[in-house]
Write a protein that holds these residues in place. Structure first.
Motif, short mmCIF file in Angstrom:
data_model
loop_
_atom_site.label_atom_id
_atom_site.label_comp_id
_atom_site.label_asym_id
_atom_site.label_seq_id
_atom_site.Cartn_x
_atom_site.Cartn_y
_atom_site.Cartn_z
N MET A 1 -80.78 11.01 25.25
CA MET A 1 -82.17 10.25 25.99
C MET A 1 -81.60 8.51 26.65
SD MET A 1 -85.24 12.08 25.92
CE MET A 1 -86.28 10.24 25.22
N PHE A 2 -82.96 8.25 26.69
CA PHE A 2 -82.43 6.55 27.31
C PHE A 2 -82.07 6.11 26.01
CE2 PHE A 2 -84.35 8.21 30.73
CZ PHE A 2 -86.24 9.04 29.55
N ARG A 3 -80.85 4.44 26.56
CA ARG A 3 -79.62 3.90 25.92
C ARG A 3 -81.23 3.09 25.41
NH1 ARG A 3 -77.81 4.59 22.40
NH2 ARG A 3 -76.68 6.35 22.95
N ARG A 4 -81.21 2.73 24.33
CA ARG A 4 -81.95 1.72 23.72
C ARG A 4 -81.40 0.71 22.13
NH1 ARG A 4 -83.44 7.08 22.82
NH2 ARG A 4 -84.41 6.70 24.48
N THR A 5 -82.00 -0.14 21.49
CA THR A 5 -81.70 -0.34 20.53
C THR A 5 -81.64 0.75 19.52
OG1 THR A 5 -83.73 -1.00 20.23
CG2 THR A 5 -82.48 -2.88 21.23
N PRO A 6 -80.66 0.71 18.28
CA PRO A 6 -80.97 1.39 17.78
C PRO A 6 -81.93 2.26 17.23
CG PRO A 6 -78.96 0.42 17.34
CD PRO A 6 -79.62 0.11 18.16
N ARG A 7 -82.78 1.46 16.07
CA ARG A 7 -83.74 1.56 15.86
C ARG A 7 -85.46 2.04 16.11
NH1 ARG A 7 -86.35 0.73 10.93
NH2 ARG A 7 -84.74 -1.22 10.55
N ILE A 8 -84.92 1.34 18.09
CA ILE A 8 -85.94 2.50 18.42
C ILE A 8 -85.60 3.34 19.32
CG2 ILE A 8 -86.52 1.96 21.31
CD1 ILE A 8 -87.02 -0.89 20.55
N PHE A 9 -84.03 3.80 19.01
CA PHE A 9 -83.51 4.97 19.86
C PHE A 9 -83.88 6.20 19.24
CE2 PHE A 9 -80.12 7.76 19.31
CZ PHE A 9 -80.30 7.92 20.77
N ALA A 10 -83.98 5.77 17.66
CA ALA A 10 -84.29 7.03 16.79
C ALA A 10 -85.66 7.19 17.02
CB ALA A 10 -83.55 6.27 15.56
N ALA A 11 -86.09 6.44 16.34
CA ALA A 11 -87.72 6.58 16.49
C ALA A 11 -88.64 7.40 17.58
CB ALA A 11 -88.61 4.60 16.50
N THR A 12 -87.98 6.64 18.67
CA THR A 12 -88.32 7.30 20.03
C THR A 12 -88.40 9.49 20.42
OG1 THR A 12 -88.24 5.37 21.21
CG2 THR A 12 -88.10 7.44 23.01
N VAL A 58 -87.04 10.20 39.85
CA VAL A 58 -86.50 10.88 38.79
C VAL A 58 -86.95 9.16 37.36
CG1 VAL A 58 -84.90 12.09 37.42
CG2 VAL A 58 -84.88 12.46 39.77
N LEU A 59 -87.44 9.74 36.55
CA LEU A 59 -87.77 9.38 35.10
C LEU A 59 -87.33 9.60 33.68
CD1 LEU A 59 -91.50 7.92 35.44
CD2 LEU A 59 -89.46 6.58 36.83
N SER A 60 -85.78 10.11 34.37
CA SER A 60 -85.28 10.57 33.17
C SER A 60 -83.82 10.56 33.38
CB SER A 60 -85.71 12.31 33.04
OG SER A 60 -84.43 12.64 32.17
N PRO A 61 -83.06 9.67 32.50
CA PRO A 61 -81.38 9.53 33.05
C PRO A 61 -80.54 11.89 33.33
CG PRO A 61 -81.93 7.79 31.99
CD PRO A 61 -83.17 9.01 31.69
N THR A 62 -80.76 12.24 31.41
CA THR A 62 -80.61 13.42 32.00
C THR A 62 -80.94 14.05 33.13
OG1 THR A 62 -80.65 13.70 29.85
CG2 THR A 62 -81.18 16.15 30.87
N ALA A 63 -82.11 14.02 33.80
CA ALA A 63 -82.81 14.87 34.92
C ALA A 63 -82.06 14.22 36.49
CB ALA A 63 -83.92 14.66 34.89
N THR A 64 -81.46 13.29 36.47
CA THR A 64 -80.35 12.41 37.50
C THR A 64 -79.60 13.31 37.29
OG1 THR A 64 -82.66 10.55 36.77
CG2 THR A 64 -79.74 10.42 37.98
N GLU A 65 -78.65 12.87 35.90
CA GLU A 65 -77.46 13.49 36.17
C GLU A 65 -77.37 15.40 36.88
OE1 GLU A 65 -75.58 13.36 32.38
OE2 GLU A 65 -75.77 11.20 32.71
N MET A 66 -78.61 16.05 36.33
CA MET A 66 -79.14 16.96 36.88
C MET A 66 -78.89 17.66 38.37
SD MET A 66 -81.34 19.02 33.49
CE MET A 66 -80.27 19.38 31.90
N LEU A 67 -80.30 16.47 38.58
CA LEU A 67 -79.92 16.88 39.85
C LEU A 67 -79.27 16.66 40.99
CD1 LEU A 67 -83.59 15.40 40.03
CD2 LEU A 67 -82.85 17.71 41.19
N PHE A 68 -77.70 15.80 40.27
CA PHE A 68 -77.13 15.27 41.27
C PHE A 68 -75.75 16.03 40.67
CE2 PHE A 68 -78.90 11.50 41.66
CZ PHE A 68 -78.11 11.13 43.17
N ALA A 69 -76.17 17.24 39.59
CA ALA A 69 -75.09 18.42 39.48
C ALA A 69 -74.75 18.89 40.55
CB ALA A 69 -75.02 18.39 38.24
N ILE A 70 -76.15 19.42 40.50
CA ILE A 70 -76.55 20.73 41.26
C ILE A 70 -76.43 20.72 43.38
CG2 ILE A 70 -77.78 21.88 39.96
CD1 ILE A 70 -80.50 21.17 40.59
N GLY A 71 -76.38 19.38 43.28
CA GLY A 71 -76.13 19.13 44.90
C GLY A 71 -77.83 18.54 45.73
#
Length: 309
Positions: A1-12, A58-71
């Protein structure tokens, strides 16, 4: 998921029920093969695209990585403010946590890819006839493989997507195959933040550790699943469990390391600390489920392999 403060990270992560290298497919690598001219329309689930999308938001860091990985990187025209990999991704101030339909529409997208449906953004974009593909937080590697494959189909890069998935599977198989056999499983604590939020074996990150043959000390803390796989542990709980490994997914955001862990009350006596088995992970890689999961697994497996069987 996205980088954030630990508490918000875990809660999200809990709310969304979520939450790795030379051989891995890098997001900015150019796959060797691909679909020269994909036939449209194409359909994935309930989404049909009549033509290849050329303005993907793209509104997702993971999806961004996926899209660039597949060209499909050249087709991505805007990514959210947390998408920091690859470095040349067209980062903007768009927020995935508070998505704004007007701001997204301003990018004139012909496809929006996101993970979480916040602020009813999917419904809002649907009313504007903007196609949306959702990539929910993965709970297994198969989820990750499926999302990569779907994105390949939607963007006209089916062959590249197949190559990425195949390479990931092959690399992971090779990594796990080289692990030594043990009569007794080693234990670990995966730290999301200094507040001691962790992830159980029922989460995506937990499933990776399970493949390595490790036992998660956090599992009993959320046996009923009320914390969606992301319980907050106490200092006493971790000390009593005495894990063989401590894996830090907060090394970058919160400057946690072997020294800071050792300085915690009662932690100097932990097996992980005494045996120098406190392992700092890349926060971003450890919180996403794209092609770089191979990198994460490699770090974990290299650490585990150093312990005599």
């Amino acid at each position: 998921m996205f980088r954030r403060t630990p508490r918000i990270f875990a809660a999200t992560l809990a709310v969304t029920a979520l939450a790795l290298g030379a051989c891995a497919e890098k997001a900015d690598d150019k796959p060797s093969t691909g679909t020269a001219a994909a036939a449209y329309p194409v359909t994935v689930g309930a989404l049909t695209l009549d033509k290849r999308p050329e303005k993907i938001v793209v509104l997702s860091p993971t999806a961004t990585e996926m899209l660039f990985a597949i060209g499909a990187g050249p087709q991505v025209t805007a990514v959210d403010d947390q998408s920091n990999y690859p470095a040349d991704a067209p980062k903007t101030d768009l927020s995935a946590f508070q998505p704004n339909a007007e701001a997204i529409v301003g990018k004139n997208p012909d496809l929006v890819v996101l993970s979480d449906d916040r602020n009813k953004i999917v419904e809002q974009l649907g009313k504007l006839k903007i196609p949306v593909y959702q990539t929910p937080a993965a709970t297994t590697l198969d989820d990750s493989y499926r999302q990569i494959t779907d994105l390949g189909t939607l963007t006209g890069h089916a062959d590249q997507a197949t190559d990425v998935v195949t390479r990931m599977k092959d690399d992971i198989t090779k990594l796990i195959k080289d692990l030594p056999q043990r009569a007794e499983k080693l234990t670990y604590f995966h730290e999301l933040g200094p507040e001691l939020y962790s992830a159980t074996s029922k989460t995506f990150i937990g499933s990776l550790y399970s493949q390595v043959g490790l036992t998660n000390i956090a599992d009993p803390a959320d046996a009923d699943g009320k914390n969606f796989g992301y319980p907050q542990l106490s200092q006493e709980f971790v000390v009593k469990a005495d894990p063989d490994f401590v894996f830090l997914a907060d090394a970058n955001c919160c400057q946690q390391n072997a020294d800071t862990v050792k300085a915690r009350s009662g932690w100097a006596g932990l097996t992980a600390v005494k045996n120098n088995q406190v392992v700092a992970l890349d926060d971003d890689i450890a919180s996403r489920w794209g092609p770089r999961v191979v990198d994460l697994l490699r770090v974990i497996i290299e650490a585990v392999a150093k312990v005599p069987a």
